[in-house]
Design an enzyme around this catalytic site. Sequence first.
Site, PDB file in Angstrom:
ATOM      1  N   TRP A  86     -23.457  12.159   1.691  1.00 45.84           N
ATOM      2  CA  TRP A  86     -23.188  13.601   1.694  1.00 45.84           C
ATOM      3  C   TRP A  86     -24.272  14.354   2.441  1.00 45.84           C
ATOM      4  CZ3 TRP A  86     -22.287  14.014  -4.282  1.00 45.84           C
ATOM      5  CH2 TRP A  86     -21.112  13.341  -4.625  1.00 45.84           C
ATOM      6  N   SER A  88     -26.457  13.740   5.722  1.00 47.76           N
ATOM      7  CA  SER A  88     -26.740  12.930   6.909  1.00 47.76           C
ATOM      8  C   SER A  88     -28.099  13.281   7.485  1.00 47.76           C
ATOM      9  CB  SER A  88     -25.654  13.162   7.965  1.00 47.76           C
ATOM     10  OG  SER A  88     -24.414  12.684   7.509  1.00 47.76           O
ATOM     11  N   CYS A 124     -20.044   2.803   3.858  1.00 47.23           N
ATOM     12  CA  CYS A 124     -20.733   2.147   4.980  1.00 47.23           C
ATOM     13  C   CYS A 124     -22.238   2.022   4.782  1.00 47.23           C
ATOM     14  CB  CYS A 124     -20.392   2.828   6.296  1.00 47.23           C
ATOM     15  SG  CYS A 124     -20.871   4.542   6.398  1.00 47.23           S
ATOM     16  N   ARG A 151     -19.826  -5.233   9.742  1.00 47.73           N
ATOM     17  CA  ARG A 151     -20.496  -4.293  10.648  1.00 47.73           C
ATOM     18  C   ARG A 151     -21.617  -4.982  11.414  1.00 47.73           C
ATOM     19  NH1 ARG A 151     -22.769   0.673   7.927  1.00 47.73           N
ATOM     20  NH2 ARG A 151     -23.239   1.214  10.068  1.00 47.73           N
TER      21      ARG A 151
END
EC number: 2.1.3.3
Length: 155
Positions: A86, A88, A124, A151
């Site tokens: 939430w 970045s 992620c 990933r």
Amino acid sequence: QEHYGGLKGLTIAWIGDGNNVLQSFMTSAAKLGMHLRIATPRGFEPDLRITEVAEQNSREYGTRLLLTTDPLEAADSANVLVTDTWISMGQEEEKKERLKAFQGYQITMQTAKSAASNWTFLHCLPRKLEEVDDEVFYSPRSLVFQEAENRKWTI
């Protein structure tokens, strides 16, 4: 795809910030045959231009797109529950305001009660406790470590 055997027909619920990761989902989900249900707090919606692209793609590919402020509405019948940070990089000064705005958006087992019976969870990483509680994050439904391994091969 690895977990479900395919993507077509899956419903993805994004619960959180209208950030770049969500916008990637929005531009690709319909093309892959996935329905997308998005819950963001007011003021944290995805870019309007991306939303317009997603709406067009959804019409073109025959999928459903929902934008709401209600996390439980987004989670309803979803196969996959997804969130991301939430706060970045570059938004650290907004932390207090953002945490207040995102109250009620933490993914918990309560959130998952209305999801599909085969629901899974993705994030992620790195994850913060306010985004998803430990019970979901460390549950057998969580695919975050498989996601991270996948990933690794694209980086």
